[in-house]
Scaffold this active site. Structure first.
Site, mmCIF file in Angstrom:
data_model
loop_
_atom_site.group_PDB
_atom_site.id
_atom_site.type_symbol
_atom_site.label_atom_id
_atom_site.label_comp_id
_atom_site.label_asym_id
_atom_site.label_seq_id
_atom_site.Cartn_x
_atom_site.Cartn_y
_atom_site.Cartn_z
ATOM 1 N N GLU B 70 0.807 -1.224 0.000
ATOM 2 C CA GLU B 70 0.000 0.000 0.000
ATOM 3 C C GLU B 70 0.833 1.263 0.000
ATOM 4 O OE1 GLU B 70 -0.694 -2.591 1.952
ATOM 5 O OE2 GLU B 70 -2.710 -3.235 1.396
ATOM 6 N N HIS B 139 -10.856 -4.587 10.279
ATOM 7 C CA HIS B 139 -11.514 -4.460 8.968
ATOM 8 C C HIS B 139 -12.878 -3.795 9.083
ATOM 9 C CE1 HIS B 139 -8.561 -7.535 7.802
ATOM 10 N NE2 HIS B 139 -8.894 -7.387 6.549
HETATM 11 C C1 LIG Z 1 -2.332 -4.327 4.662
HETATM 12 C C2 LIG Z 1 -3.340 -5.221 4.045
HETATM 13 N N1 LIG Z 1 -3.590 -5.105 2.729
HETATM 14 C C3 LIG Z 1 -4.514 -5.886 2.143
HETATM 15 C C4 LIG Z 1 -5.206 -6.823 2.860
HETATM 16 C C5 LIG Z 1 -6.290 -7.662 2.204
HETATM 17 N N2 LIG Z 1 -5.840 -9.043 2.040
HETATM 18 C C6 LIG Z 1 -6.067 -9.974 2.977
HETATM 19 S S1 LIG Z 1 -5.374 -11.433 2.617
HETATM 20 C C7 LIG Z 1 -4.795 -10.851 1.140
HETATM 21 C C8 LIG Z 1 -3.974 -11.739 0.258
HETATM 22 C C9 LIG Z 1 -2.808 -12.301 0.996
HETATM 23 O O1 LIG Z 1 -2.030 -13.078 0.160
HETATM 24 P P1 LIG Z 1 -0.761 -13.846 0.728
HETATM 25 O O2 LIG Z 1 0.071 -12.909 1.525
HETATM 26 O O3 LIG Z 1 -0.134 -14.542 -0.397
HETATM 27 O O4 LIG Z 1 -1.383 -14.883 1.771
HETATM 28 P P2 LIG Z 1 -2.396 -16.071 1.452
HETATM 29 O O5 LIG Z 1 -3.770 -15.503 1.523
HETATM 30 O O6 LIG Z 1 -2.079 -16.622 0.131
HETATM 31 O O7 LIG Z 1 -2.168 -17.038 2.561
HETATM 32 C C10 LIG Z 1 -5.151 -9.516 0.964
HETATM 33 C C11 LIG Z 1 -4.822 -8.702 -0.206
HETATM 34 C C12 LIG Z 1 -4.922 -6.899 4.241
HETATM 35 N N3 LIG Z 1 -5.575 -7.736 5.035
HETATM 36 N N4 LIG Z 1 -3.978 -6.103 4.803
#
Ligand SMILES: Cc1ncc(C[n+]2csc(CCOP(=O)(O)OP(=O)(O)O)c2C)c(N)n1
Ligand SMILES: [Mg+2]
Lengths: 327, 339
Positions: B70, B139
């Site tokens: 971000e 959230h």
């Molecule tokens: C700072 C922040 N940005 C965006 C999100 C929204 N978000 C939650 S999980 C996710 C994807 C995460 O992907 P990854 O790190 O690969 O973990 P995975 O879900 O594959 O275990 C996103 C974009 C968040 N929770 N926190």
């Protein structure tokens, strides 16, 4: 032990299997219960990734700290958080690990060294540097492990923390659980380097990539970096290439995946099956012993769901409590 | 021609229309297209709740998926805005401001003033706000006051589909940085929305219900709670006027003051935590500028001074309810009835 070619005793092998089976059943059951509409909020399932949590956590005790992610159930279980309390938390009940105030994304048990699942991507990395710093000052030999996904690996907090851990020589391990996707976006798109080992090198950290569906590979690699960190050798990065069997969260249609991808992975890359096949075909553990664990775990999960459903809701006054230690 | 569409569709339509009108408008954020680099379908998500779904087919690579970084991509949107683009960046949940606040607070908000008036930063940061989704403490927050506190930022929070479209179009055309707050519990709510483009000017509150006895001021989801309360109060003979602020920065003081001068009573409803909130701000402004008109002390109905709890039974107590609003109104009218 003649039939055991593995670096773990039979009891340890069974314990590892029990951890992975508990995680799997916990998640499969949540998938079903969520679809019934009984579970509030966002639920991110860890099924498929069990070997990562189990292989790493077997090297830890309660003095060691972990900082988890939104996909945290597996980390909690492997770190010894009570399954009943976890389930009750996910149902929003007062008997939950956080008394119903945190939910799936925030399960924590500080007494077990579990510093919390986390709704903010990358937030665990700085925190675990703090855990490493505290362990260093206390001199208790504790280590800190932060988990993050391929997606969260691109957060500034993670990158800053790798540098901080390196210059302060902190007993901290950065674990990338690379399941190929961040929500619907692929790691190939979002991460510029092909290997997280290259990225670690840029921060002066040793790094190693392992097949995260192979418990033994994770266990061995984690053992080395954790021992090194415990002995004052400093931080390291461990990339586990893994698979998420379900959607990003429950309700995700997963149209970004290839057709048949989930079926293929379940058929060929299921870390539990791979583990069970290896230990039974080597004769280290019998099929009967595996199925006994299966039955015991199934009963545990049944009991956890049952008791969570019957548990009391938080009382309204809980809304206002625990904002501060002292008012 | 107006037809009924949802708040979510209204936002999608505003983005579409502005992208057609102005080639400098680009849209970026996490999974706003979805499926980038993945083996399955493109536009797999169209945003985490599908708000930008379908825009990629129309505007191609003017929609950009971002890594989960971000600070980098919100900052890049701000930088691009300072260089002649009109980026609309999606921050998904406003709670995530925590990882990129410097770019908003110390960069975007300051350029115009700090550079002696020479810069402009026409960036829009869209994000979901508010509770009710069982999404817990990280959230669900209503963080609007953190942004209204900062000079140089504009803060918008529509309560319905019509306003969402008109205010987003205005936000994109506006030359200042705008924090565009979308209440996630309103995405499905429908209203009559014209097909054509229209902009709703900032700083114009909407009187959504007229009444002579008490002024209820709110924004976002709680406008609807205030209307429910007004409905209940009408049955007891109390006529409440309900004002939807629509934009919190700039804020339409005139409409608020004028209404209080007519009713003599003020209740401010804010889903944010009470300290240094929009509610406190409006109550203070009215006390200072319309004290003589007040027949009773202004009342604030807000979330409690706590994080957002997960358990549905607690979260339902968290958001100001119609009953709590009606009770606050009764406090302001009690003296008059006794007299
Ligand atoms: C700072 C922040 N940005 C965006 C999100 C929204 N978000 C939650 S999980 C996710 C994807 C995460 O992907 P990854 O790190 O690969 O973990 P995975 O879900 O594959 O275990 C996103 C974009 C968040 N929770 N926190
Ligand atoms: Mg991932």
């Amino acid at each position: 032990m003649t039939n055991n070619p593995f670096p773990l005793s039979k009891d340890e092998l069974l314990a590892a299997y029990r951890t992975m089976r508990t995680i799997r059943d916990f998640e499969e059951r949540l998938h079903v219960e969520f679809a019934k509409g009984d579970i509030p909020g966002f639920v991110h399932l860890y099924a498929g990734e069990e070997a990562c949590a189990a292989g790493i956590m077997m090297h830890l005790t309660d003095i060691d700290r972990i900082a988890s992610t939104h996909r945290g159930h597996g980390h909690c279980i492997a770190k010894g958080v009570d399954v009943h309390e976890m389930m009750a938390e996910i149902y929003g009940k007062s008997t939950g690990a956080c008394r119903g105030k945190g939910g799936s994304m925030h399960i924590a048990d500080l007494s077990k060294g579990m510093m919390g699942a986390n709704g903010i991507l990358g937030a665990g990395a700085p925190l675990i540097c703090g855990a490493g710093l505290a362990a260093k000052f206390r001199g208790d030999g504790g280590v800190g492990i932060t988990f993050f996904g391929d997606g969260a690996s691109n957060q500034g907090t993670v990158l800053e923390s790798m540098n901080l851990a390196a210059i302060w020589n902190l007993p901290v391990i950065f674990v990338v659980e690379n399941n190929g996707y961040a929500e619907s976006t692929s790691v190939e798109y979002a991460t510029a380097v092909d290997s997280y080992v290259d990225r670690a090198a840029g921060f002066g950290l040793p790094g190693v990539t392992v097949d995260g569906t192979d418990f033994f590979a994770v266990h061995e690699a984690a053992g080395e970096v954790i021992r090194r960190a415990r002995e004052g050798g400093g931080p390291a990065l461990l990339e586990c290439k893994t698979i998420r069997f379900f959607g990003h969260f429950e309700g995700d249609a997963q149209t970004y995946k290839a057709k048949g991808e989930n079926d293929y992975n379940r058929e060929n890359r299921d870390c539990l099956r791979i583990f069970a096949n290896r230990v039974t075909s080597a004769g280290a553990v019998s099929e009967a012993e595996i199925s006994l664990v299966d039955r015991e775990v199934a009963a545990l999960i049944d009991a956890a769901v049952e008791s969570a459903k019957g548990a009391p809701l938080p009382s309204p006054r809980e809304l206002l409590t625990d904002v501060y230690v002292a008012y | 021609m107006a037809r009924k569409i949802s708040y979510k569709q209204a936002i999608n339509e505003a983005l579409d229309l502005e992208m057609r009108r102005d080639p400098t408008v680009i849209v970026l954020g996490e999974d706003i297209v979805g499926g980038a680099g993945a083996p399955g379908e493109l536009d797999a998500w169209g945003g985490v709740l599908g708000v930008t779904k379908g825009l990629h087919a129309k505007h191609g690579n003017r929609l950009m998926d971002t890594p989960l970084s971000e600070s980098a991509y919100i900052g890049a949107a701000i930088g691009a805005a300072a260089c002649g683009m009109r980026p609309v960046a999606e921050l998904m949940f406003l709670d995530f401001m925590g990882v990129c606040f410097d770019q908003i607070l110390n960069q975007a908000a300051k350029f115009k003033y700090m550079f002696g008036g020479k810069a402009k930063t026409p960036v829009v940061i869209r994000a979901m706000v508010g509770a009710g989704f069982r999404a817990a403490a990280q959230h669900s927050q209503m963080l609007t006051p953190l942004f209204t506190h900062v000079p140089g930022l504009k803060v918008v929070c529509p309560s319905n589909a019509y306003d969402a479209k008109g205010l987003l179009i205005q936000s994109i055309r506006d030359d200042d940085p705008v924090i565009f707050c979308e209440h996630k519990a309103l995405y499905g709510s429908e209203a009559d929305v014209p097909e054509e483009s229209y902009a709703i000017p900032f700083g114009e509150a909407n009187i959504v219900r007229e009444g002579k006895d008490v002024t209820i001021v709110s924004y976002g989801l709680t406008v609807h709670r205030a209307l429910d309360a007004a409905e209940k109060l009408a049955k007891t003979g109390v006529q409440a006027e309900v004002i939807d602020l629509r934009t919190l920065s700039p804020i339409d003081w005139d409409t608020v003051i004028e209404s209080v001068e007519n009713t003599g009573r003020l209740v401010v409803v804010d889903e944010a935590n009470p300290r240094c909130s929009i509610a406190g701000d409006v109550a203070a402004h009215v006390a200072q500028n319309a004290f003589g008109a007040l027949k009773a002390a202004p009342q604030m109905v807000t979330a409690p001074h706590t994080p957002v709890p997960f358990s549905p039974v607690l979260e339902d107590l968290y958001i100001p309810s119609a009953d709590a609003i009606a009770a606050a109104v009764t406090k302001t009218t009690a003296r008059a009835l006794a007299a």
